[in-house]
Design an enzyme around this catalytic site. Structure first.
Site, PDB file in Angstrom:
ATOM      1  N   ARG A  77      28.430  59.636 -35.336  1.00 42.66           N
ATOM      2  CA  ARG A  77      29.409  60.219 -34.499  1.00 42.66           C
ATOM      3  C   ARG A  77      30.907  59.841 -34.662  1.00 42.66           C
ATOM      4  O   ARG A  77      31.321  58.772 -34.566  1.00 42.66           O
ATOM      5  CB  ARG A  77      29.067  60.025 -32.813  1.00 42.66           C
ATOM      6  N   HIS A 121      39.162  63.314 -28.570  1.00 42.57           N
ATOM      7  CA  HIS A 121      38.860  61.740 -28.172  1.00 42.57           C
ATOM      8  C   HIS A 121      40.297  61.119 -28.134  1.00 42.57           C
ATOM      9  O   HIS A 121      40.640  60.388 -28.825  1.00 42.57           O
ATOM     10  CB  HIS A 121      38.084  60.820 -29.347  1.00 42.57           C
ATOM     11  N   GLU A 166      34.866  61.264 -22.769  1.00 41.57           N
ATOM     12  CA  GLU A 166      35.237  60.311 -21.489  1.00 41.57           C
ATOM     13  C   GLU A 166      36.547  60.895 -20.620  1.00 41.57           C
ATOM     14  O   GLU A 166      37.829  60.253 -20.776  1.00 41.57           O
ATOM     15  CB  GLU A 166      35.548  58.839 -21.877  1.00 41.57           C
ATOM     16  N   ASN A 291      28.380  57.117 -22.348  1.00 42.16           N
ATOM     17  CA  ASN A 291      28.933  55.877 -22.823  1.00 42.16           C
ATOM     18  C   ASN A 291      28.814  54.832 -21.622  1.00 42.16           C
ATOM     19  O   ASN A 291      29.292  55.390 -20.485  1.00 42.16           O
ATOM     20  CB  ASN A 291      30.431  56.137 -22.959  1.00 42.16           C
ATOM     21  N   TYR A 293      29.061  50.644 -20.879  1.00 41.96           N
ATOM     22  CA  TYR A 293      29.468  49.250 -21.072  1.00 41.96           C
ATOM     23  C   TYR A 293      29.322  48.352 -20.212  1.00 41.96           C
ATOM     24  O   TYR A 293      28.437  47.203 -20.396  1.00 41.96           O
ATOM     25  CB  TYR A 293      30.832  49.232 -21.525  1.00 41.96           C
ATOM     26  N   GLU A 350      27.846  55.920 -26.991  1.00 46.85           N
ATOM     27  CA  GLU A 350      28.486  54.741 -27.057  1.00 46.85           C
ATOM     28  C   GLU A 350      28.024  53.767 -26.200  1.00 46.85           C
ATOM     29  O   GLU A 350      27.572  53.784 -24.955  1.00 46.85           O
ATOM     30  CB  GLU A 350      30.098  54.855 -26.653  1.00 46.85           C
TER      31      GLU A 350
END
Length: 448
Positions: A77, A121, A166, A291, A293, A350
């Site tokens: 990606r 992005h 995002e 994504n 985290y 991600e």
């Protein structure tokens, strides 16, 4: 934990972004981006770092593809830099920029690696920001035009497209908190968010026309909200946080409009929404990119107006970004997304962690904490699949250490170490772990 095996068609990849790795910030006709301007402004980025050279991927892409192939990546990606293709955001096309991505895609395919292309992005052409950027509704048409140009050139070979990465960060980090480009504090945040979503809606039919049979989706970053206590106040605060961070983007994308509880709290910041906008935003897509985290543990804070929530730091393990390691929140998030929004397919676009990596005397990097992070989150992903989530693939963030936005080069997320002065790449232990997982399509027995 017993050994686990993923479905036979599960896709294993790694991810990067153009500004974070390409360098060549003004080479071969590329225009200035908002991140060029922001990072060249003293005091905006740690150590006044910038992406002028970054990982020099623009010149080293062949070697980087060879490295991907060596690791066994099945997919990659990457993002396309809008100002490399259209230096002014609209108007004249920079053929040299298109040629770069043409060569990159061909190189990936020759190596047996499936390209996943992200169109935006965060590197908006500065020329468009000079006209109020994403707050200007005209940028929606500009993005659709850019999408048309790129997909006409690459759409015969790229069959997995992500419109935006995002949108929350674009709107809130860049146009509210001001810690990302373009650095606006208390700016036109919700107008930016709306136009980003509307541009997604405009881009999807363009991609359908120019890349027949392709999968098209969008990637959102998620911060699952956990109440700090069982109190009704903390639970309500967690619900508000969820609306602020997650539902503000999810709900309109899946045909629910903007969440009513959030509109009641700060709807006065919304621009006028013409009839038909919400229908365009809710255009059907083929997948949702996730994504993830870390989670957020939320308490009630009546002084934090208008949303009245605070964030607490529970005891536990943390990464170099001071983000809690909590893999079960990823499993729960995936289950919730499948249940509440029913996307046809999901990808982890991600997932990864920054740690303070150091070269050992023998030239290796023993990043045990990152390896544990990847293993525990892959186990959480596998559990979600077992719960019926239609998860189709996992992309580690990141393929290599790179320019970590406002943190500059101070934080390392890569599974490959980059020595920036020499641009030498060194495979970390986490990359060897990830490569072995790809080879066996799963994990050997791992410790809890």
């Amino acid at each position: 934990m017993a050994a686990i095996t993923f479905p036979n068609n599960f896709i294993w990849g790694a991810a990067t972004a153009a500004y974070q790795i390409e360098g060549a910030w003004n080479a071969d006709g590329k225009g200035e981006s908002i991140w060029d301007r922001f990072s060249h402004t003293p005091g905006k980025v740690h150590n006044n770092d910038n992406g002028d050279v970054a990982c020099d991927h623009y010149h080293r892409w062949r070697d980087d593809i060879a490295l991907m192939r060596e690791l066994g990546l099945q997919a990659y990606r990457f993002s396309i830099a809008w100002p490399r293709v259209l230096p002014e955001g609209t108007g004249a096309i920079n053929q040299a920029g298109l040629d770069f991505y043409d060569r990159l895609v061909d190189g990936l395919l020759e190596a047996g690696i499936t390209p996943f292309a992200t169109l935006y992005h965060w590197d908006l052409p500065q020329a468009l920001q000079d006209e109020n950027g994403w707050a200007n509704r005209a940028v929606v048409g500009a993005f659709a035009n850019y999408t048309d140009i790129v997909s006409r050139r690459l759409g015969d070979r790229v069959k997995h497209w992500i419109t935006h990465n995002e949108p929350w960060c674009t709107a809130f980090l860049g146009n509210h908190l001001g810690v990302h480009a373009p650095g606006l504090q208390a700016g036109p945040t919700l107008a930016v968010a709306h136009h980003v979503l509307l541009s997604h809606g405009a881009a999807v039919p363009v991609l359908r026309a120019n890349s027949p049979g392709a999968e098209v989706g969008i990637t959102l970053n998620f911060s699952p909200a956990y109440p700090a206590s069982d109190s009704a106040e903390d639970q309500a605060a967690a619900q508000r946080y969820d609306g602020f961070f997650n539902r503000w983007f999810l709900d309109p994308l899946y045909g629910c409009g903007y969440p009513e509880d959030m509109v009641a709290l700060y709807g006065q910041m919304l621009p006028a929404i013409p009839a038909g906008d919400l229908e365009k935003i809710a255009v059907p897509t083929d997948f949702l990119g996730v994504n993830y985290y870390n989670r957020a543990v939320i308490n009630d804070d009546p002084t934090a107006l208008p949303l009245r929530f605070g964030q607490v730091r529970p005891e536990g393990e943390y990464t170099a970004m001071d983000w809690e390691v909590y893999p079960d929140a990823l499993r729960a998030l995936l289950v919730r997304l499948a249940r509440d929004y029913a996307p046809p397919k999901l990808y982890i676009t991600e997932n990864g962690a920054a740690y303070d990596d150091a070269l050992a005397p023998d030239g290796t990097i023993h990043d045990e904490a990152r390896t544990r992070y990847l293993a525990s989150h892959l186990a959480a992903v596998h559990a979600a699949i077992g719960d019926g989530v239609p998860l189709a693939g996992y992309f580690a963030w990141s393929l290599m250490d790179n320019f970590e936005w406002a943190e500059g080069y101070n934080k390392r997320f890569g599974i490959v170490y980059v020595d920036y002065p020499t641009q030498r790449r060194t495979v970390k232990d986490s990359a060897l772990f990830f490569s072995a997982a790809i080879g066996r399509n799963g994990l050997d027995e791992i410790e809890n």
